[in-house]
Design a protein around this motif. Sequence first.
Motif, PDB file in Angstrom:
ATOM      1  N   VAL A  68      13.578 -14.157  -5.271  1.00  0.00           N
ATOM      2  CA  VAL A  68      13.892 -13.125  -4.105  1.00  0.00           C
ATOM      3  C   VAL A  68      13.240 -11.827  -4.314  1.00  0.00           C
ATOM      4  O   VAL A  68      12.349 -11.120  -3.507  1.00  0.00           O
ATOM      5  CB  VAL A  68      15.401 -12.741  -4.038  1.00  0.00           C
ATOM      6  N   THR A  69      13.177 -11.263  -5.436  1.00  0.00           N
ATOM      7  CA  THR A  69      12.582 -10.062  -6.038  1.00  0.00           C
ATOM      8  C   THR A  69      11.097 -10.422  -6.169  1.00  0.00           C
ATOM      9  O   THR A  69      10.377  -9.254  -5.862  1.00  0.00           O
ATOM     10  CB  THR A  69      13.134  -9.619  -7.421  1.00  0.00           C
ATOM     11  N   LEU A  70      10.691 -11.525  -6.495  1.00  0.00           N
ATOM     12  CA  LEU A  70       9.116 -11.727  -6.437  1.00  0.00           C
ATOM     13  C   LEU A  70       8.608 -11.424  -5.157  1.00  0.00           C
ATOM     14  O   LEU A  70       7.630 -11.070  -4.723  1.00  0.00           O
ATOM     15  CB  LEU A  70       8.666 -12.928  -6.982  1.00  0.00           C
ATOM     16  N   GLY A  71       9.454 -12.120  -4.130  1.00  0.00           N
ATOM     17  CA  GLY A  71       8.834 -12.284  -2.781  1.00  0.00           C
ATOM     18  C   GLY A  71       8.897 -10.813  -2.070  1.00  0.00           C
ATOM     19  O   GLY A  71       8.068 -10.483  -1.384  1.00  0.00           O
ATOM     20  N   VAL A  72      10.097 -10.038  -2.362  1.00  0.00           N
ATOM     21  CA  VAL A  72      10.066  -8.698  -1.647  1.00  0.00           C
ATOM     22  C   VAL A  72       9.072  -7.666  -2.381  1.00  0.00           C
ATOM     23  O   VAL A  72       8.420  -6.944  -1.808  1.00  0.00           O
ATOM     24  CB  VAL A  72      11.759  -8.205  -2.109  1.00  0.00           C
ATOM     25  N   SER A  73       8.699  -7.955  -3.761  1.00  0.00           N
ATOM     26  CA  SER A  73       7.880  -7.227  -4.407  1.00  0.00           C
ATOM     27  C   SER A  73       6.391  -7.512  -3.832  1.00  0.00           C
ATOM     28  O   SER A  73       5.811  -6.589  -3.902  1.00  0.00           O
ATOM     29  CB  SER A  73       7.883  -7.281  -6.021  1.00  0.00           C
ATOM     30  N   SER A  74       6.186  -8.780  -3.632  1.00  0.00           N
ATOM     31  CA  SER A  74       5.010  -9.076  -3.070  1.00  0.00           C
ATOM     32  C   SER A  74       4.635  -8.165  -1.713  1.00  0.00           C
ATOM     33  O   SER A  74       3.538  -8.019  -1.353  1.00  0.00           O
ATOM     34  CB  SER A  74       4.646 -10.607  -2.941  1.00  0.00           C
ATOM     35  N   VAL A  75       5.548  -8.063  -0.839  1.00  0.00           N
ATOM     36  CA  VAL A  75       5.697  -7.479   0.303  1.00  0.00           C
ATOM     37  C   VAL A  75       5.523  -5.927   0.064  1.00  0.00           C
ATOM     38  O   VAL A  75       4.810  -5.300   0.836  1.00  0.00           O
ATOM     39  CB  VAL A  75       6.751  -7.879   1.218  1.00  0.00           C
ATOM     40  N   ALA A  76       6.390  -5.629  -0.747  1.00  0.00           N
ATOM     41  CA  ALA A  76       6.593  -4.002  -1.024  1.00  0.00           C
ATOM     42  C   ALA A  76       5.348  -3.515  -1.623  1.00  0.00           C
ATOM     43  O   ALA A  76       4.860  -2.211  -1.165  1.00  0.00           O
ATOM     44  CB  ALA A  76       7.913  -3.788  -1.831  1.00  0.00           C
ATOM     45  N   SER A  77       4.764  -3.985  -2.423  1.00  0.00           N
ATOM     46  CA  SER A  77       3.583  -3.464  -3.224  1.00  0.00           C
ATOM     47  C   SER A  77       2.400  -3.424  -2.118  1.00  0.00           C
ATOM     48  O   SER A  77       1.455  -2.772  -2.437  1.00  0.00           O
ATOM     49  CB  SER A  77       3.193  -4.217  -4.445  1.00  0.00           C
ATOM     50  N   ALA A  78       2.290  -4.383  -1.192  1.00  0.00           N
ATOM     51  CA  ALA A  78       1.142  -4.243  -0.236  1.00  0.00           C
ATOM     52  C   ALA A  78       1.663  -3.130   0.849  1.00  0.00           C
ATOM     53  O   ALA A  78       0.623  -2.832   1.700  1.00  0.00           O
ATOM     54  CB  ALA A  78       0.991  -5.593   0.383  1.00  0.00           C
ATOM     55  N   ARG A  79       2.859  -2.888   1.062  1.00  0.00           N
ATOM     56  CA  ARG A  79       3.216  -1.991   1.966  1.00  0.00           C
ATOM     57  C   ARG A  79       3.427  -0.486   1.819  1.00  0.00           C
ATOM     58  O   ARG A  79       3.302   0.506   2.525  1.00  0.00           O
ATOM     59  CB  ARG A  79       4.320  -2.544   2.775  1.00  0.00           C
ATOM     60  N   LEU A  80       4.053  -0.429   0.553  1.00  0.00           N
ATOM     61  CA  LEU A  80       4.781   1.004  -0.113  1.00  0.00           C
ATOM     62  C   LEU A  80       3.623   1.449  -1.123  1.00  0.00           C
ATOM     63  O   LEU A  80       3.953   0.865  -2.243  1.00  0.00           O
ATOM     64  CB  LEU A  80       6.205   0.729  -0.298  1.00  0.00           C
ATOM     65  N   ILE A  81       2.926   2.083  -0.999  1.00  0.00           N
ATOM     66  CA  ILE A  81       1.997   2.600  -1.939  1.00  0.00           C
ATOM     67  C   ILE A  81       2.287   3.915  -2.402  1.00  0.00           C
ATOM     68  O   ILE A  81       2.514   4.802  -1.561  1.00  0.00           O
ATOM     69  CB  ILE A  81       0.657   2.707  -1.621  1.00  0.00           C
ATOM     70  N   TYR A  82       2.891   4.154  -3.749  1.00  0.00           N
ATOM     71  CA  TYR A  82       3.295   5.494  -3.933  1.00  0.00           C
ATOM     72  C   TYR A  82       2.537   6.042  -5.307  1.00  0.00           C
ATOM     73  O   TYR A  82       2.245   5.078  -6.023  1.00  0.00           O
ATOM     74  CB  TYR A  82       4.983   5.599  -4.088  1.00  0.00           C
ATOM     75  N   TRP A 108      16.208 -10.130 -12.074  1.00  0.00           N
ATOM     76  CA  TRP A 108      16.195  -8.936 -11.270  1.00  0.00           C
ATOM     77  C   TRP A 108      14.991  -7.992 -11.781  1.00  0.00           C
ATOM     78  O   TRP A 108      14.257  -7.430 -10.962  1.00  0.00           O
ATOM     79  CB  TRP A 108      17.486  -8.341 -10.883  1.00  0.00           C
ATOM     80  N   ILE A 109      15.181  -7.570 -12.877  1.00  0.00           N
ATOM     81  CA  ILE A 109      14.209  -6.779 -13.605  1.00  0.00           C
ATOM     82  C   ILE A 109      12.695  -7.079 -13.636  1.00  0.00           C
ATOM     83  O   ILE A 109      11.812  -6.568 -13.231  1.00  0.00           O
ATOM     84  CB  ILE A 109      14.534  -6.404 -15.057  1.00  0.00           C
ATOM     85  N   LEU A 110      12.574  -8.429 -13.950  1.00  0.00           N
ATOM     86  CA  LEU A 110      11.297  -9.008 -13.938  1.00  0.00           C
ATOM     87  C   LEU A 110      10.746  -9.130 -12.642  1.00  0.00           C
ATOM     88  O   LEU A 110       9.424  -8.937 -12.504  1.00  0.00           O
ATOM     89  CB  LEU A 110      11.251 -10.445 -14.649  1.00  0.00           C
ATOM     90  N   GLY A 111      11.398  -9.763 -11.666  1.00  0.00           N
ATOM     91  CA  GLY A 111      10.815  -9.889 -10.315  1.00  0.00           C
ATOM     92  C   GLY A 111      10.341  -8.712  -9.559  1.00  0.00           C
ATOM     93  O   GLY A 111       9.515  -8.596  -9.021  1.00  0.00           O
ATOM     94  N   TYR A 112      11.147  -7.580 -10.120  1.00  0.00           N
ATOM     95  CA  TYR A 112      10.935  -6.290  -9.319  1.00  0.00           C
ATOM     96  C   TYR A 112       9.784  -5.508 -10.284  1.00  0.00           C
ATOM     97  O   TYR A 112       9.286  -4.363  -9.532  1.00  0.00           O
ATOM     98  CB  TYR A 112      11.957  -5.486  -8.915  1.00  0.00           C
ATOM     99  N   ALA A 113       9.477  -5.928 -11.224  1.00  0.00           N
ATOM    100  CA  ALA A 113       8.556  -5.258 -11.895  1.00  0.00           C
ATOM    101  C   ALA A 113       7.195  -5.028 -11.217  1.00  0.00           C
ATOM    102  O   ALA A 113       6.168  -4.353 -11.590  1.00  0.00           O
ATOM    103  CB  ALA A 113       8.020  -5.940 -13.224  1.00  0.00           C
ATOM    104  N   ILE A 114       6.722  -5.986 -10.358  1.00  0.00           N
ATOM    105  CA  ILE A 114       5.415  -6.126  -9.742  1.00  0.00           C
ATOM    106  C   ILE A 114       5.526  -5.178  -8.383  1.00  0.00           C
ATOM    107  O   ILE A 114       4.563  -5.391  -7.604  1.00  0.00           O
ATOM    108  CB  ILE A 114       4.825  -7.410  -9.590  1.00  0.00           C
ATOM    109  N   SER A 115       6.486  -4.546  -8.049  1.00  0.00           N
ATOM    110  CA  SER A 115       6.623  -3.656  -6.497  1.00  0.00           C
ATOM    111  C   SER A 115       5.542  -2.483  -6.448  1.00  0.00           C
ATOM    112  O   SER A 115       5.320  -2.035  -5.611  1.00  0.00           O
ATOM    113  CB  SER A 115       8.129  -3.006  -6.829  1.00  0.00           C
TER     114      SER A 115
END
Length: 528
Positions: A420-434, A344-351
């Motif tokens: 799952v976290t890699l897929g969600v992060s791939s979408v989130a990092s392109a859509r949610l820029i903070y 979970w931590i590794l996959g969400y690290a690219i968010s």
Amino acid sequence: MVAHFVRLRLTLLANTFRRSVWQTIGYLFAILYALFVIGMAVTGAVAGGGVDPYLTGQVVLIAGALAVVAWWVVPIFAFGTDATLDPQRFVSFGIPRRRLIAGLAAAGFTSIPAAATVLVAIGLAFAWWRTPALIPVALIGGLLAVALCVVGARALTTALAPLLDSRRSREVLAVAALVPIVMIGPVISWSTSRLAGGAASGDQVRSLVTDVAAVVGWTPFGAPWGIAPAVEAGHWGVAGVRLAIALLSLLAMVLVWDRGLARALVTPPTAGAGGKGKGMGWLGRLPATPTGAVAARALTYWLRDPRYSASLAIVPLLPVILAVAGGSGGFGEILLILAPLTAWILGYAISADIAYDSSAFALHVATGVSGRADRAGRALAIGVPGVLVVTVFAVATFVVTGRWDLAPMVLGVSYGALGVTLGVSSVASARLIYPVPKPGESPLKQPQGAAMATLVAQMVGMLASFTLSLPVLVLGVMTLAISPAFGWVALVVGVAGGLAVAVLGVRVGGRWFDRRTPEIMQQVMAQA
């Protein structure tokens, strides 16, 4: 001067709301949550004070000490230094450090956590409503504790920020800051052993709380909260010493903050000494394709950029934390969650990968890298090593616990969580820029407006990840509750589902990347 800093802080906060509707919504949710916590804490304290004032005072002491510890430790890794009023922006104004500290401290009380802590401290004083004369004493102690919270958090983040310039210092800091977390396990185990042998009686609970409070009350974290209980017990000397401990601790934090500001105001932030490059590094080892180039660049960042590596500092310590949390018996079956948690931590690290690129993101735009290649390269850079790390951790837990019968289920949940976290992060990092720390800045530095935006983005991403992980999680529960045979189904569903979500996330994120490239570039450059 103090009033000017407070007005400036509130003005910047109002401008943040005008710039982002989502930050405004997140701020409103944070206010509602803070009000809920305040209501629960004050109601419990007042009700407890009517039943058993002494025990309630000891509980308030322990809970208050934990709050101070959280204020000091959590910002270092969760949020970092609040840069809304960055002291380096005031260098050219020649403001004396004492006035600067006073202004920054006052502005620090305008945040939701600080305001909530103040209200809780005031409300907890009314736990002594049966002895009205103690209420002013409890108010003094509570407000001293709040000052320790705010000033201590600022002092530690300011003083520790330069330590992250070197990797060795970052590792030492990570271990030191995680000590309180690791100590939770022994405390829980000790408490459980004290209350073992059936339901605990009131005398046992009272004895346990009193023993803990007797120790915590002499620490800087619990001393201010322990003044009122000492007065109530007639121990005026103890109350005086605890007051002195609180005041001296506050003075020490002010001095630490003053030294940290003195260094920050004359020392510009640096990216740290860079080593001499040899060859092309990962660019010469991976395929000469757009995806390979992006993956090579991302791997280089993971190894050399402190902002990336700091986010993974906790991974090597997870086995120790879980082992201690397992109780006095050492490694227990709780260790089986090591692999899924690591995944979970590794996959969400690219968010927040694109946000971390800063101005370097222009390379992707100028060279015409497709969204799919960009998303796939970043996911592979952490996904491939992630599979190896998760597998090693999983096998190690089976060896230690001997639960080879749960191996299919644990591996299925782990691989599913990673995909799952890699897929969600791939979408989130392109859509949610903070906002994130800029290249060369300390990972502890929190850019203006980052806290609420980060909270909203992470909540959305985690909710999406949890929802998509439900099938394999349900199968994991069925494995434990019904039959280990469901573990093989969990393995198939986890691998297939995780891979499917990862591929789908790369494609959807790639489409959004291609469609919103100008807007993404504008957002990134506005924060650079």
